[in-house]
Design a protein around this motif. Sequence first.
Motif, PDB file in Angstrom:
ATOM      1  N   ARG A 203       0.894  -1.333   0.025  1.00 39.17           N
ATOM      2  CA  ARG A 203      -0.073   0.113  -0.067  1.00 39.17           C
ATOM      3  C   ARG A 203       0.958   1.128  -0.042  1.00 39.17           C
ATOM      4  NH1 ARG A 203      -4.977   1.924   1.766  1.00 39.17           N
ATOM      5  NH2 ARG A 203      -4.975   4.033   1.418  1.00 39.17           N
ATOM      6  N   GLN A 204       1.931   1.398   0.816  1.00 37.93           N
ATOM      7  CA  GLN A 204       2.810   2.446   0.932  1.00 37.93           C
ATOM      8  C   GLN A 204       3.626   2.662  -0.631  1.00 37.93           C
ATOM      9  OE1 GLN A 204       5.009   1.067   4.382  1.00 37.93           O
ATOM     10  NE2 GLN A 204       4.303   2.673   5.439  1.00 37.93           N
TER      11      GLN A 204
ATOM     12  N   ALA B  73      13.823  -3.376  -7.620  1.00 40.61           N
ATOM     13  CA  ALA B  73      14.100  -2.932  -8.827  1.00 40.61           C
ATOM     14  C   ALA B  73      15.244  -3.450  -9.553  1.00 40.61           C
ATOM     15  CB  ALA B  73      14.145  -1.299  -9.054  1.00 40.61           C
ATOM     16  N   PRO B  74      15.515  -3.749 -10.641  1.00 38.76           N
ATOM     17  CA  PRO B  74      16.623  -4.430 -11.612  1.00 38.76           C
ATOM     18  C   PRO B  74      17.659  -3.350 -12.013  1.00 38.76           C
ATOM     19  CG  PRO B  74      14.779  -4.331 -13.137  1.00 38.76           C
ATOM     20  CD  PRO B  74      14.288  -3.793 -11.754  1.00 38.76           C
ATOM     21  N   LEU B  75      18.117  -2.765 -10.866  1.00 41.58           N
ATOM     22  CA  LEU B  75      19.005  -1.564 -11.410  1.00 41.58           C
ATOM     23  C   LEU B  75      20.144  -1.912 -11.958  1.00 41.58           C
ATOM     24  CD1 LEU B  75      18.695   0.858  -8.341  1.00 41.58           C
ATOM     25  CD2 LEU B  75      17.799   1.031 -10.704  1.00 41.58           C
TER      26      LEU B  75
ATOM     27  N   SER C  26       5.185  -1.127 -12.780  1.00 41.90           N
ATOM     28  CA  SER C  26       4.763  -2.349 -13.589  1.00 41.90           C
ATOM     29  C   SER C  26       5.691  -3.327 -13.284  1.00 41.90           C
ATOM     30  CB  SER C  26       4.359  -2.113 -15.084  1.00 41.90           C
ATOM     31  OG  SER C  26       5.634  -1.878 -15.714  1.00 41.90           O
ATOM     32  N   THR C  27       6.999  -2.901 -13.036  1.00 37.70           N
ATOM     33  CA  THR C  27       8.130  -3.774 -12.698  1.00 37.70           C
ATOM     34  C   THR C  27       8.147  -4.008 -11.377  1.00 37.70           C
ATOM     35  OG1 THR C  27       9.343  -3.043 -14.657  1.00 37.70           O
ATOM     36  CG2 THR C  27      10.633  -4.358 -12.973  1.00 37.70           C
ATOM     37  N   ILE C  28       7.919  -3.134 -10.568  1.00 36.81           N
ATOM     38  CA  ILE C  28       8.227  -3.385  -9.088  1.00 36.81           C
ATOM     39  C   ILE C  28       7.077  -4.090  -8.399  1.00 36.81           C
ATOM     40  CG2 ILE C  28       8.531  -2.208  -6.950  1.00 36.81           C
ATOM     41  CD1 ILE C  28      10.418  -0.310  -8.071  1.00 36.81           C
ATOM     42  N   ARG C  29       6.020  -3.618  -8.666  1.00 39.12           N
ATOM     43  CA  ARG C  29       4.584  -3.750  -7.937  1.00 39.12           C
ATOM     44  C   ARG C  29       4.512  -5.475  -7.891  1.00 39.12           C
ATOM     45  NH1 ARG C  29       2.005  -4.569  -4.516  1.00 39.12           N
ATOM     46  NH2 ARG C  29       0.272  -3.459  -3.522  1.00 39.12           N
TER      47      ARG C  29
END
Length: 226
Positions: A86-87, A178-180, A217-220
């Motif tokens: 949620r955060q 995230a895929p940094l 869209s990548t992280i959620r």
Amino acid sequence: MNRVTSNSVLVGDSHLPLRDVVAAELRRLILDGSLEPGERLVEDRLAQLLGVSRNPIREAMRVLEAEGFLDVVSRRGAFVAKLSGRQADDLFHVRLALEPLGARLAASAEERETSLLARAWAILDLVNSSGPEEDLDTLSTLHTELHSLIFEMTRNDYLIAIAIPMVKRGQWLLRQAAPLQNPDAWAEHHGLIAAIEAGDADLAEAAARHHVLNVRSTIRPRLDQA
């Protein structure tokens, strides 16, 4: 907390303002997982760990609370914040409002901030030249600096004051999910900085919005699986 002692520095030896140095060190320990979500922070232990008095610890904790890294509970103390799905959603709603605005204002500035643009390109060149083994902490710090630079280019003090804490909070999220270390995660930044440099406000705004939506869209889904 003993587990972080060997990796920490005595920040009291620094010539920089202690509050900022202590806040940076505590932020690093949170970002790299040495201080875990939900962990209670004790001022005396942190002061001993970092080689400073309690006052800069207390001041740094206020900074980190404002940035969202700590939750302070009355009569219980300060705890490393837990980042819920949620955060994360709330953070992306704010990013979708502020980052396109920041990009538009940066591109619309009467004079391009050449030194800031040069630093932005230097960050992207550095990331491009690094390999997949590049330290994730370094990459997340560079990513935070890059997005902070865009807001600084706006010359809007009100926006900067609101946005920079959001960017730092986002670093925590990116560091976790995230895929940094994947070059594709940085590809969109080139078009964004180029649009700002060219003074194309519409394109800069659209690029920033597309980037935030892409990251979301990548992280959620990763957060839902955690």
